[in-house]
Design an enzyme around this catalytic site. Structure first.
Site, PDB file in Angstrom:
ATOM      1  N   ARG A  48       0.842  -1.197   0.000  1.00  0.00           N
ATOM      2  CA  ARG A  48       0.000   0.000   0.000  1.00  0.00           C
ATOM      3  C   ARG A  48       0.874   1.242   0.000  1.00  0.00           C
ATOM      4  NH1 ARG A  48       1.690   2.022   3.902  1.00  0.00           N
ATOM      5  NH2 ARG A  48       0.518   3.940   3.566  1.00  0.00           N
ATOM      6  N   GLY A  49       0.194   2.400  -0.180  1.00  0.00           N
ATOM      7  CA  GLY A  49       0.933   3.651  -0.343  1.00  0.00           C
ATOM      8  C   GLY A  49       1.022   3.881  -1.851  1.00  0.00           C
ATOM      9  N   ALA A  50       0.693   5.113  -2.263  1.00  0.00           N
ATOM     10  CA  ALA A  50       0.527   5.378  -3.692  1.00  0.00           C
ATOM     11  C   ALA A  50       1.731   4.957  -4.557  1.00  0.00           C
ATOM     12  CB  ALA A  50       0.174   6.845  -3.888  1.00  0.00           C
ATOM     13  N   ARG A  91      -7.607  -0.697  -6.923  1.00  0.00           N
ATOM     14  CA  ARG A  91      -7.885   0.457  -6.054  1.00  0.00           C
ATOM     15  C   ARG A  91      -7.991   1.695  -6.941  1.00  0.00           C
ATOM     16  NH1 ARG A  91      -4.502   1.256  -0.677  1.00  0.00           N
ATOM     17  NH2 ARG A  91      -6.460   2.169   0.030  1.00  0.00           N
ATOM     18  N   ASP A 239      -2.306  10.847  -2.636  1.00  0.00           N
ATOM     19  CA  ASP A 239      -2.655   9.773  -3.570  1.00  0.00           C
ATOM     20  C   ASP A 239      -3.015  10.310  -4.950  1.00  0.00           C
ATOM     21  OD1 ASP A 239      -3.124   8.522  -0.774  1.00  0.00           O
ATOM     22  OD2 ASP A 239      -3.029   6.854  -2.197  1.00  0.00           O
ATOM     23  N   ASN A 249      -5.790  12.287   0.009  1.00  0.00           N
ATOM     24  CA  ASN A 249      -4.882  11.468   0.824  1.00  0.00           C
ATOM     25  C   ASN A 249      -5.757  10.706   1.817  1.00  0.00           C
ATOM     26  OD1 ASN A 249      -2.146  10.658   1.541  1.00  0.00           O
ATOM     27  ND2 ASN A 249      -2.457  11.772   3.447  1.00  0.00           N
TER      28      ASN A 249
END
Ligand code: MRU
Length: 348
Positions: A48-50, A91, A239, A249
């Site tokens: 995860r995390g952009a 996502r 994001d 975000n």
């Protein structure tokens, strides 16, 4: 390219990730081979995390390309595009996912005249390049960010925008980690980040590992620490940034920005230019991921902490209005209002 959280297996057929859902209690690596496993890893936030999901998807589509049996370009590309669309649908909010897959698509299309085997190797090189560039970008963002704070400052952050969410340094945590390397000391207030606790589980873990002085707070305590004068700046990741500077975000970020404005604390958004989406004119155009309400009621509790039948609303992100943002720190420099102008200039 090998880093701790996302890498290719030694036979370059699978992507190996550090499972972020197990942290901080267990360091568990997962080896992912199929499109379904890769989709699931993104959807369930194992990765995860952009920037990290973009890097992961690039490696993922490379590994999947190696499994395609078609040796003619058209047949190969049809399957390749199906896989890419599938990964991209995991996502919706972080633009880095479609951005990285877009680069992989372009690589495939630009090299259509080459034998498929050669093309697949070029895809591998492109994925490695995306990861390497991310390391460089994080370093530059960290350097710019460090110019905005001074030794001893208290910083508040929300969610996790550290090395786990990127490749190295991270974005919002980058200045603090870089400063620590230079023997500077900051005190970081870490929002726990309900409902999935990325702050408590991941940011707290990363900061302790880097020997940074950190204090965990519940999300609803940010106002208290700001009022006491303990916070000199807020650093958050992003994001998707719209052309006017509105920024999506992790949910809760916009509340932090509103509080920061009230208390006169600068609120900084840090992220690579790959997070800027010029096709979104404002935050209104950013699609916000809605997740299962079970995450609010049950996740990480021993027993459910809400009545089973209660309705839940669980947006994973929110949009911070550009008027609340003091500056946007990218690898190409520090952007200030009016953002429509500064963003357009940097994206030329
Ligand atoms: O749902 P998550 O954990 O993927 O949300 C992540 C964030 O909101 C981060 O702040 C953002 O992706 C920036 S990571 C450098």
């Amino acid at each position: 390219m090998k880093t701790e959280n996302i890498m290719l297996s030694s036979d370059r057929r699978s992507v190996v990730i550090l499972d972020q859902t197990q942290l901080p209690n267990r360091t568990e690596y997962l080896t992912l081979n199929t499109a379904g496993e890769m989709y699931d890893a993104i959807f369930r936030l194992k990765v995860r995390g952009a920037p990290a999901i973009g890097i992961f998807a690039a490696y993922g589509i490379y590994c999947l390309s190696r499994q395609i049996a078609e040796k003619e370009y058209d047949g190969f590309y049809k399957k390749f595009a199906e896989y890419a669309d599938y990964l991209e649908s995991s996502r919706p909010t972080a633009v880095n996912l479609s951005w990285a897959l877009g680069r992989m698509r372009q690589t495939a299309e630009r090299n259509k005249e080459r034998p498929v085997e050669e093309l697949v190797e070029l895809l591998g090189q492109e994925a490695e390049k995306i990861q390497k560039e991310d390391i460089d970008m994080c370093r530059r963002i960290s350097e710019y960010g460090l110019t905005l704070i001074k030794d001893g400052d208290g910083i508040l952050t929300h969610c996790n925008a550290g090395p786990l969410a990127t490749s190295r340094y991270g974005t919002a945590l980058g200045p603090v980690l870089l400063g620590r390397e230079k023997n500077m000391n900051f005190h970081v207030f870490v929002d726990e980040t309900r409902p999935l606790l990325q702050g408590a589980r991941l940011t707290a873990y990363e900061l302790l590992k880097a020997d940074v002085d950190a204090t965990l707070i519940c999300d609803n305590m940010a106002s208290s620490v700001m009022k006491k004068g303990w916070v000199k700046a807020c650093f958050v990741g992003c994001d998707r940034i719209a052309a006017n500077g509105d920024t999506a975000n992790k949910v809760g970020t916009s509340g932090v920005a509103i509080l920061a404005k009230y208390y006169g604390i600068p609120f900084y958004v840090l992220g690579p230019t790959s997070t800027i989406d010029m096709s979104c004119r404002s935050g209104e155009d950013i699609k916000i991921e809605l997740r299962d309400g079970e995450e609010i009621k049950k996740k990480y509790y021993e027993k459910p902490m809400a009545p089973e039948d209660i309705k839940c609303y669980n947006p994973a992100f929110d949009v911070t209005d550009h008027e609340l943002i003091t500056a946007i720190i990218t690898e190409r420099g520090i952007l200030r209002a009016p953002y429509t102008k500064s963003i357009a200039e940097i994206m030329k």
